[in-house]
Design a protein around this motif. Structure first.
Motif, PDB file in Angstrom:
ATOM      1  N   LEU A 382       9.851 -51.002 -15.809  1.00  0.00           N
ATOM      2  CA  LEU A 382      10.717 -49.834 -15.989  1.00  0.00           C
ATOM      3  C   LEU A 382      10.200 -48.629 -15.207  1.00  0.00           C
ATOM      4  CD1 LEU A 382      11.613 -49.938 -19.792  1.00  0.00           C
ATOM      5  CD2 LEU A 382      13.164 -50.286 -17.863  1.00  0.00           C
ATOM      6  N   GLU A 383       8.868 -48.440 -15.165  1.00  0.00           N
ATOM      7  CA  GLU A 383       8.306 -47.342 -14.381  1.00  0.00           C
ATOM      8  C   GLU A 383       8.639 -47.490 -12.902  1.00  0.00           C
ATOM      9  OE1 GLU A 383       4.180 -47.313 -15.240  1.00  0.00           O
ATOM     10  OE2 GLU A 383       4.409 -46.493 -17.273  1.00  0.00           O
ATOM     11  N   TRP A 388      12.128 -45.625  -8.286  1.00  0.00           N
ATOM     12  CA  TRP A 388      13.239 -45.824  -7.334  1.00  0.00           C
ATOM     13  C   TRP A 388      14.384 -44.835  -7.605  1.00  0.00           C
ATOM     14  CZ3 TRP A 388      12.591 -51.744  -8.035  1.00  0.00           C
ATOM     15  CH2 TRP A 388      11.805 -52.264  -6.994  1.00  0.00           C
ATOM     16  N   MET A 389      14.708 -44.646  -8.898  1.00  0.00           N
ATOM     17  CA  MET A 389      15.807 -43.748  -9.237  1.00  0.00           C
ATOM     18  C   MET A 389      15.478 -42.293  -8.861  1.00  0.00           C
ATOM     19  SD  MET A 389      16.875 -45.344 -12.960  1.00  0.00           S
ATOM     20  CE  MET A 389      18.231 -44.230 -13.178  1.00  0.00           C
ATOM     21  N   ARG A 390      14.220 -41.863  -9.060  1.00  0.00           N
ATOM     22  CA  ARG A 390      13.836 -40.502  -8.684  1.00  0.00           C
ATOM     23  C   ARG A 390      13.896 -40.301  -7.177  1.00  0.00           C
ATOM     24  NH1 ARG A 390       8.586 -39.597 -12.715  1.00  0.00           N
ATOM     25  NH2 ARG A 390       9.810 -39.192 -14.613  1.00  0.00           N
ATOM     26  N   ARG A 391      13.469 -41.295  -6.419  1.00  0.00           N
ATOM     27  CA  ARG A 391      13.535 -41.185  -4.958  1.00  0.00           C
ATOM     28  C   ARG A 391      14.985 -41.092  -4.502  1.00  0.00           C
ATOM     29  NH1 ARG A 391       9.680 -45.838  -2.598  1.00  0.00           N
ATOM     30  NH2 ARG A 391      10.467 -44.944  -0.652  1.00  0.00           N
ATOM     31  N   MET A 392      15.863 -41.850  -5.183  1.00  0.00           N
ATOM     32  CA  MET A 392      17.285 -41.752  -4.848  1.00  0.00           C
ATOM     33  C   MET A 392      17.846 -40.379  -5.229  1.00  0.00           C
ATOM     34  SD  MET A 392      18.587 -45.550  -6.003  1.00  0.00           S
ATOM     35  CE  MET A 392      20.278 -45.121  -5.711  1.00  0.00           C
ATOM     36  N   ALA A 393      17.402 -39.843  -6.402  1.00  0.00           N
ATOM     37  CA  ALA A 393      17.863 -38.512  -6.801  1.00  0.00           C
ATOM     38  C   ALA A 393      17.364 -37.448  -5.842  1.00  0.00           C
ATOM     39  CB  ALA A 393      17.379 -38.200  -8.222  1.00  0.00           C
ATOM     40  N   LEU A 397      17.969 -42.588   0.141  1.00  0.00           N
ATOM     41  CA  LEU A 397      18.888 -43.713  -0.100  1.00  0.00           C
ATOM     42  C   LEU A 397      18.659 -44.868   0.866  1.00  0.00           C
ATOM     43  CD1 LEU A 397      22.198 -41.725  -0.715  1.00  0.00           C
ATOM     44  CD2 LEU A 397      20.645 -42.654  -2.422  1.00  0.00           C
ATOM     45  N   GLU A 398      17.554 -44.838   1.614  1.00  0.00           N
ATOM     46  CA  GLU A 398      17.280 -45.876   2.615  1.00  0.00           C
ATOM     47  C   GLU A 398      16.418 -46.998   2.074  1.00  0.00           C
ATOM     48  OE1 GLU A 398      18.813 -45.828   5.383  1.00  0.00           O
ATOM     49  OE2 GLU A 398      19.681 -43.831   5.074  1.00  0.00           O
ATOM     50  N   THR A 399      15.643 -46.746   0.980  1.00  0.00           N
ATOM     51  CA  THR A 399      14.739 -47.760   0.433  1.00  0.00           C
ATOM     52  C   THR A 399      15.535 -48.778  -0.369  1.00  0.00           C
ATOM     53  OG1 THR A 399      12.971 -46.131   0.310  1.00  0.00           O
ATOM     54  CG2 THR A 399      12.697 -48.143  -0.979  1.00  0.00           C
ATOM     55  N   THR A 400      15.327 -50.066  -0.086  1.00  0.00           N
ATOM     56  CA  THR A 400      16.045 -51.144  -0.772  1.00  0.00           C
ATOM     57  C   THR A 400      15.399 -51.419  -2.121  1.00  0.00           C
ATOM     58  OG1 THR A 400      16.566 -52.151   1.356  1.00  0.00           O
ATOM     59  CG2 THR A 400      16.832 -53.533  -0.599  1.00  0.00           C
ATOM     60  N   VAL A 418      23.380 -51.755  -5.876  1.00  0.00           N
ATOM     61  CA  VAL A 418      24.804 -51.576  -5.558  1.00  0.00           C
ATOM     62  C   VAL A 418      25.155 -50.085  -5.536  1.00  0.00           C
ATOM     63  CG1 VAL A 418      27.150 -52.046  -6.358  1.00  0.00           C
ATOM     64  CG2 VAL A 418      25.404 -53.832  -6.502  1.00  0.00           C
ATOM     65  N   PHE A 419      24.624 -49.318  -6.508  1.00  0.00           N
ATOM     66  CA  PHE A 419      24.878 -47.875  -6.555  1.00  0.00           C
ATOM     67  C   PHE A 419      24.331 -47.171  -5.307  1.00  0.00           C
ATOM     68  CE2 PHE A 419      23.355 -43.637  -7.724  1.00  0.00           C
ATOM     69  CZ  PHE A 419      24.553 -43.051  -8.115  1.00  0.00           C
ATOM     70  N   ARG A 420      23.131 -47.628  -4.825  1.00  0.00           N
ATOM     71  CA  ARG A 420      22.538 -47.009  -3.633  1.00  0.00           C
ATOM     72  C   ARG A 420      23.448 -47.176  -2.422  1.00  0.00           C
ATOM     73  NH1 ARG A 420      19.782 -48.427   0.797  1.00  0.00           N
ATOM     74  NH2 ARG A 420      20.046 -50.637   0.311  1.00  0.00           N
TER      75      ARG A 420
END
Length: 745
Positions: A382-383, A388-393, A397-400, A418-420
């Motif tokens: 989960l961590e 990943w979610m914080r980096r997207m926020a 958006l380039e990291t898979t 899928v959201f990314r």
């Protein structure tokens, strides 16, 4: 069948299955701990039943008696300190509640030695305990009686307090009435003794009539009465501050002596208007000090009641302390019987604690194992998902997003991927839309700036026009001044010539018949009346010219000025200016000037501009509402433009109110009206500087302006001007001499 078996085997990887197993183990351990607790408590209950059925009721009743006797003693001072009848009733209700509890515990304590429980106790304990309970009952009855007596005494104190408050109010009213009667009488008598005037509208009396020993004695009697009144009222006021009843009688004797002196001096003035007006008021004053319900009598009764209350408080504290001492003796006697049962229950508690400690150790070990498993299978993954979610926020958006596994976390990682991908596509579309919105905002900002520049240009043009108009007004006023002087001087000279004509006719002895004499008197009378009117209107025109000159130049001259006249003069000037601009303009002016306002040292030219500006704004507001109200032009229509002008002298300032029933202003406009260049008028009718300059002028005088307004109803401007000139104001320069062309007589 094989597929179902595979699905069942796959369930073991699910996080929910693992959590269910962990929760089941925790429930099993909790059930085991409950069984141990039940076993231990059962043994403790058996050991304590003897205490609960024997010594505990006795201890509870004894402690209750001690507790509520303390509450009664603590509540007694609150009765005395109660400030209102409602508070007294509330405290009395609390004391009644404590009475019930106290009596209930006392009854339980007595029943402990009267029922069947006493048979199980030793004879020595029974005899000693019964004696202590009897003593507790005796002192408790005394305590209850003291509290009841204190309630009765305190209830009566409120009537005395109300009577004292009424006497204080009556004393203040009598003192105010005496001041209203004495001060004018002394001032009038002093003024008459020095000048001979009883009324300024009537001629003065001869010196032999007003400057006599009788009038001086009358003045002295009035002064002595005033001094005696001050002493009498001070003695009555001092009675409210005494803390010792023995000090009241000396005050009362001094009051009687002062009252006797007042009666003697008042008797010398019998038959005068002052004697007729003052006698009832002095009768009220004497009743306050010498009547059956006088200040001294009421306050003496209050002090005696307070002394009785303190005695009852001391007695109640002593009774309560004795009750507590006897309760402690009874508690010590009972504690010896409870120790044996306490020792028995301690052994059962130790056994239960040992078993619970073993179960707790097993639970702790299981918790550690569960946490380790959850850390490996759930928390670490989960961590990683949160990172990943914080980096997207943050915009990355380039990291898979990739995660192995067949549980819920792996499913969330797949959904996040899928959201990314969808977010990348939406980001490209939002960038184009953002650029278009920014371009549109810039266009709106440029249009707003252009409009503000146009308004500023219009205001500058209007200010230049006003400056030119001021210079033209000053020039025209100077040109009109000399012809006005000619008119005024020639009217005065012509009046003198008519007087000389009458004298010549009388000296030369020219005889005229009755018809000729009547004609000459009629003509000279008409000429004299006309010359007076010419002179009056000439002087009025000269004042208007003076005001125009003062308005056209900056002045720093501080002068003693009649505020009422200044307001009236500039209000009429603003009204006639509005009438000259709009012939249909009408305004009903209601004036209410305080005659006590008098003269105040101000800069009249500057303060006049303030009143002129405010009345002009009122004219504009009422005219706007008249134009917007259908049928307002008709007499008695739905709307009548009205302006209220009033002045009022306060303690340290003069208050001028200018109120109109125009359009009014909302709160957001009121906040800005004193800002430079802010105006609600069209550009060609206002510069936004009038109220700003008015505010500066009033503050330079040490005053301030308040605004009250209701949209669509009224606007009221309140100007406060100090009675004394502010210390930082510069000294008034010498008034420059104005050259006027004189016409010789």
């Amino acid at each position: 069948m094989v597929d179902r078996l595979k699905r069942l085997l796959a369930i073991r990887y699910r996080i929910s299955t693992q959590l269910y197993l962990a929760i089941g183990g925790a429930v099993a351990l909790t059930f085991a701990a409950g069984l141990v607790g039940w076993f231990s408590f059962d043994r403790v209950g058996s050991a304590q039943s003897r205490v609960n059925e024997g010594s505990v009721p006795e201890l509870a009743a004894a402690f209750g008696v001690a507790q509520y006797s303390g509450e009664l003693t603590a509540a007694a001072p609150n009765l005395i300190a109660a400030g209102t009848r409602e508070e007294f009733a509330r405290i009395s209700a609390d004391i009644d509640r404590v009475f019930l509890e106290f009596k209930g515990h006392l009854a339980l304590l007595e029943a402990r030695y009267q029922g069947t429980d006493a048979e199980a106790m030793t004879h020595e304990h029974d005899s000693h305990g019964a004696t202590l309970v009897a003593d507790i009952r005796a002192h408790s009855d005394q305590l209850i009686g003291d509290i009841e007596a204190l309630k009765t005494e305190t209830s009566g104190s409120f009537a005395l307090a109300e009577q004292r408050a009424a006497l204080q109010t009556e004393l203040a009213a009598v003192r105010a009435q005496l001041d209203d009667i004495l001060a004018p009488a002394i001032d009038d008598q002093f003024f008459y003794t020095l000048t001979g005037y009883r009324d300024l509208a009537e001629p003065a009396a001869p010196r032999s009539q007003y400057f006599t020993e009788d009038e001086l004695v009358r003045y002295r009697r009035l002064s002595e009465i005033q001094g005696s009144v001050n002493i009498a009222t001070e003695l009555l006021a001092n009675a409210f501050t005494l803390s010792d009843a023995s000090l009241i009688e000396p005050l009362k004797e001094r009051f009687e002596a002062t009252a006797s002196l007042i009666e003697r001096n008042l008797g010398t003035l019998e038959g005068s208007a002052f004697h007729e007006a003052a006698t009832p008021v002095f009768a009220r004053l004497f009743a306050l000090g010498l009547g059956d319900e006088s200040v001294f009598a009421v306050f003496k009764e209050e002090l005696e009641l307070a002394a009785r209350q303190q005695d009852l408080l001391a007695t109640s504290r002593s009774d309560s302390l004795q009750v507590v001492v006897e309760v402690n003796s009874l508690v010590s006697l009972t504690q010896a019987n409870t120790q044996e049962a306490t020792d028995a229950s301690a052994g059962a508690i130790f056994t239960g604690r040992l078993l619970l400690a073993i179960i707790g150790g097993v639970s702790l070990a299981g918790a550690i194992v569960i946490v380790a498993l959850l850390r490996r299978t759930l928390l670490a993954r989960l961590e990683m998902l949160v990172r990943w979610m914080r980096r997207m926020a943050g915009g990355d958006l380039e990291t898979t997003v990739e995660m192995e596994g067949r549980d819920e976390v792996a499913d969330m990682a797949a959904a996040l991927e899928v959201f990314r991908r969808n977010s990348l596509e939406a980001q490209r579309l939002n960038l184009v839309e953002q650029l278009a919105n920014e371009l549109q905002d810039k266009n709106v900002e440029l249009e707003s700036t252009l409009g503000e520049l146009n308004k500023a240009q219009d205001q500058i043009v209007m200010r230049e026009k006003l400056a030119a108009l001021g210079e033209l007004t000053a020039g025209v006023a100077h040109e009109i001044r000399n012809p006005l002087n000619f008119v005024n001087n020639f009217s005065e000279v012509s009046g003198e010539l008519l007087d000389e004509l009458q004298e010549v006719l009388e000296e030369e002895g020219i005889e005229l018949n009755e018809e000729q004499k009547s004609l000459v008197e009629e003509i000279t009378g008409d000429l004299t009346s006309n010359l007076e009117r010419i002179r009056s209107h000439g002087l009025r025109a000269n004042r208007i010219v003076e005001n125009m000159l003062r308005m056209g130049r900056s002045s720093g001259e501080w002068l003693e000025t009649d505020i009422n006249g200044l307001v009236e003069e500039h209000a009429k000037l603003a009204y006639h200016s509005a009438r000259a601009t709009d012939a249909e303009f009408q305004l009903d002016i209601k004036e209410e000037y305080d005659p006590e306002t008098g003269a105040v040292e101000v800069i009249p030219q500057d303060l006049g501009r303030v009143f002129l500006n405010m009345v002009s704004n009122a004219c504009y507001a009422t005219n706007e509402r008249r134009a917007a109200t259908p049928g307002a032009e008709a007499v008695g229509g739905p709307y009548t433009p009205t302006l209220w002008l009033s002045t009022q002298r306060r303690d340290d300032h003069v208050e001028i109110r200018i109120k109109d029933n125009g359009m009014g202003m909302p709160p957001e406009v009121i906040e800005k009206i004193f800002n430079p260049f802010f105006t609600t008028k069209p550009t060609d009718q206002g510069t936004g500087l009038g109220l700003s300059m008015s505010n500066d002028i009033v503050r330079r005088h040490g005053g301030q302006i308040h605004v009250n307004s209701e949209p669509g109803e009224y606007t009221e401007m309140i100007v406060e001007v100090p009675l004394e000139r502010p210390s930082e104001a510069p000294a008034a320069p010498e008034e420059a001499e104005t050259e006027e062309e004189e016409v010789p007589a």
